[in-house]
Scaffold this active site. Structure first.
Site, PDB file in Angstrom:
ATOM      1  N   ASP A 112      -8.050   3.461   1.416  1.00 43.76           N
ATOM      2  CA  ASP A 112      -7.164   3.830   2.520  1.00 43.76           C
ATOM      3  C   ASP A 112      -8.011   4.313   3.697  1.00 43.76           C
ATOM      4  O   ASP A 112      -8.736   5.297   3.571  1.00 43.76           O
ATOM      5  CB  ASP A 112      -6.217   4.936   2.069  1.00 43.76           C
ATOM      6  CG  ASP A 112      -5.112   5.216   3.067  1.00 43.76           C
ATOM      7  OD1 ASP A 112      -5.221   4.791   4.236  1.00 43.76           O
ATOM      8  OD2 ASP A 112      -4.121   5.856   2.672  1.00 43.76           O
ATOM      9  N   CYS A 155       0.870  -1.177   0.000  1.00 44.91           N
ATOM     10  CA  CYS A 155       0.000   0.000   0.000  1.00 44.91           C
ATOM     11  C   CYS A 155       0.910   1.230   0.000  1.00 44.91           C
ATOM     12  O   CYS A 155       2.107   1.114  -0.263  1.00 44.91           O
ATOM     13  CB  CYS A 155      -0.986  -0.010   1.169  1.00 44.91           C
ATOM     14  SG  CYS A 155      -0.277   0.160   2.821  1.00 44.91           S
ATOM     15  N   ARG A 190      -3.250  -0.841   5.376  1.00 46.36           N
ATOM     16  CA  ARG A 190      -3.800  -1.916   4.549  1.00 46.36           C
ATOM     17  C   ARG A 190      -2.852  -3.087   4.336  1.00 46.36           C
ATOM     18  O   ARG A 190      -3.240  -4.238   4.532  1.00 46.36           O
ATOM     19  CB  ARG A 190      -4.240  -1.352   3.194  1.00 46.36           C
ATOM     20  CG  ARG A 190      -5.382  -0.362   3.320  1.00 46.36           C
ATOM     21  CD  ARG A 190      -5.627   0.366   2.036  1.00 46.36           C
ATOM     22  NE  ARG A 190      -4.526   1.286   1.748  1.00 46.36           N
ATOM     23  CZ  ARG A 190      -4.397   1.970   0.619  1.00 46.36           C
ATOM     24  NH1 ARG A 190      -5.282   1.836  -0.341  1.00 46.36           N
ATOM     25  NH2 ARG A 190      -3.381   2.797   0.452  1.00 46.36           N
TER      26      ARG A 190
END
Length: 159
Positions: free
Chosen positions: A130, A12, A18
Site C-alpha cells: 500500500d 485493495c 492500488r
C-alpha cells in the site's frame, strides 16, 4: 469462433490507490492488444471509507506519467454480486487475499480469488504494498509491480 468475455475485479483495501491503478493499467494493456471486446475490468475495496471518491491524486499523477488514465470511482466490494459476476477476483496483498477468501466461502467462489503477484513475470514481490503513506518511491514501486503482474495476467487469460 466467438470468445466468451472474462470479467476481472481488482481489490485493495480502500479502492483509491492500488486497485484503481491495476484496473487502469490492465485496461490499457487489454486495449493495446485488441482484447477490449473479450475482457471486462473493474475495481473495488474491502472497506467503504472512500465510496464515491476518485482515486488518490498522487496515484493518478504517477500513473498518468506512464500513460495510464485512472478514471474509476471507489466502491466497496459487494460479495453477493461480485463473487457471482466476476470470473477472477484479484487481491493486492496478503490481507486482501485472506479477506477475499473468507468473503468468498458462502458463494463457493474461493477458486476465483488470486493474488496480483500470482501473475508476476519478473518482480520478486509477494504482494503489492500500500503506497498511501509512502512517498514517490512507493507509488512508482506499486506501478512497476502492477505493470509486471498485469502483463503476466493478460498473457495467461489470452493464451
Amino acid at each position: 469462433m466467438e470468445h466468451s468475455r472474462i470479467k476481472i475485479l481488482f481489490v485493495c483495501l480502500g479502492n483509491i490507490c492500488r486497485s484503481p491503478a491495476a484496473e487502469a493499467i490492465f485496461k490499457h494493456m487489454v486495449s493495446e492488444k485488441g482484447f477490449s471486446d473479450r475482457v471486462e475490468v473493474d475495481s473495488a475495496g474491502l472497506n467503504g471509507y472512500h465510496d464515491g471518491e476518485n482515486a488518490d491524486p498522487r496515484m493518478i499523477k504517477y500513473a498518468s506519467k506512464r500513460g495510464y488514465r485512472i478514471t474509476s470511482i471507489s466502491r466497496r466490494i459487494i460479495p453477493s454480486r461480485d463473487f457471482d459476476y466476476f470470473d477472477l477476483i484479484v487481491g493486492m496483498d496478503d490481507y486482501n487475499y485472506k479477506e477475499l477468501i473468507r468473503l468468498s466461502v458462502p458463494y463457493n467462489a474461493t477458486v476465483k480469488v488470486k493474488r496480483m503477484t500470482d501473475f508476476s513475470e519478473i518482480s520478486a514481490a509477494t504482494e503489492v504494498p500500500d503506497p498511501y503513506y509512502g512517498g514517490t518511491e512507493g507509488f512508482e514501486n506499486v506501478l512497476d509491480i502492477l505493470e509486471d503482474c498485469s502483463g503476466g495476467l493478460l498473457k495467461q487469460i489470452t493464451s
